[in-house]
Design an enzyme around this catalytic site. Structure first.
Site, PDB file in Angstrom:
ATOM      1  N   HIS A  17       0.832  -1.201   0.000  1.00 21.16           N
ATOM      2  CA  HIS A  17       0.000   0.000   0.000  1.00 21.16           C
ATOM      3  C   HIS A  17       0.872   1.258   0.000  1.00 21.16           C
ATOM      4  CE1 HIS A  17      -3.164  -2.639   2.126  1.00 21.16           C
ATOM      5  NE2 HIS A  17      -3.591  -2.446   0.882  1.00 21.16           N
ATOM      6  N   LYS A  41     -16.481  -7.356   3.680  1.00 19.21           N
ATOM      7  CA  LYS A  41     -15.400  -7.897   4.508  1.00 19.21           C
ATOM      8  C   LYS A  41     -15.692  -7.631   5.976  1.00 19.21           C
ATOM      9  CE  LYS A  41     -11.712  -6.929   1.129  1.00 19.21           C
ATOM     10  NZ  LYS A  41     -10.469  -6.167   0.925  1.00 19.21           N
ATOM     11  N   ARG A  93      -1.695  -5.838  -8.550  1.00 20.49           N
ATOM     12  CA  ARG A  93      -0.659  -6.859  -8.413  1.00 20.49           C
ATOM     13  C   ARG A  93      -0.671  -7.807  -9.590  1.00 20.49           C
ATOM     14  NH1 ARG A  93      -2.878  -7.485  -2.591  1.00 20.49           N
ATOM     15  NH2 ARG A  93      -4.538  -8.138  -3.949  1.00 20.49           N
ATOM     16  N   SER A 130      -3.286  -7.708   2.331  1.00 21.10           N
ATOM     17  CA  SER A 130      -3.747  -7.651   3.720  1.00 21.10           C
ATOM     18  C   SER A 130      -4.326  -8.984   4.173  1.00 21.10           C
ATOM     19  CB  SER A 130      -4.800  -6.552   3.886  1.00 21.10           C
ATOM     20  OG  SER A 130      -4.246  -5.293   3.656  1.00 21.10           O
TER      21      SER A 130
END
Length: 181
Positions: A17, A41, A93, A130
């Protein structure tokens, strides 16, 4: 003056991040790290803890001391409009990230005209997410080299507190505020 928002749940903030924020800061006059609540989440850390972690990490990151950290209280597009942001910056990513981010980028542009800038993540950090940090920490693996200083301890404590509450066998000690610095 161009303003960009780097949004995310940052649960927890990772070195990946920070890499994206650093590169966004090189492209825009002002960057806001927007700590969002993701309804799909279940956050390990409170929004307030995530803001505190981000502020502490940015304060000691050369060139990032002026990045603002704010909670995104609702729709990202409303936050961007209120902040006067011209762009959202998202790190990628790999292809799966692009597939997940593209529909959101198109919706954000549709709703208020804010553009999304995709920044490829540093290949050295492409494995850092994460969710993986939490999974590794949950089973006692090392995560301190994947997150800013003190964040690993905070994640391990939050996981221990959650496990104790789930077991109901012990009262969990209160979670410490701060990042252990």
């Amino acid at each position: 003056m161009t303003i960009a928002v780097c949004p995310g749940s940052f649960d927890p903030l990772t070195l990946g991040h920070l890499d994206i924020v650093r590169r966004a800061r090189s492209l825009f006059d002002e960057v806001i790290l927007g700590v969002a609540r993701n309804s799909s989440k279940s956050a390990l850390l409170s929004a307030e803890q995530r803001v505190e972690i981000a502020r502490a990490a940015l304060a000691v990151s050369p060139g990032l001391e002026d990045v603002r950290v704010e909670i995104v209280p609702g729709l990202l597009v409303d936050f961007c409009r209120d902040a006067g942001a011209a762009a959202v910056v998202k790190g990628l990513r790999g292809g799966a990230d692009f597939d997940a981010e593209l529909p959101m980028a198109l919706m954000n542009r549709h709703l208020v005209g804010v553009e999304t800038v995709f920044v490829p993540g540093d290949p050295a950090l492409a494995h850092v997410a994460s969710s993986l940090v939490k999974d590794v920490a949950r089973f006692g693996g090392p995560v301190d080299d994947l997150v800013p200083a003190g964040v690993g301890d905070l994640v391990r404590q939050a996981l221990a507190d959650r496990a104790a509450r789930a077991d109901g066998s012990a009262q969990a000690p209160p979670t410490t505020e701060g990042t252990g610095r």
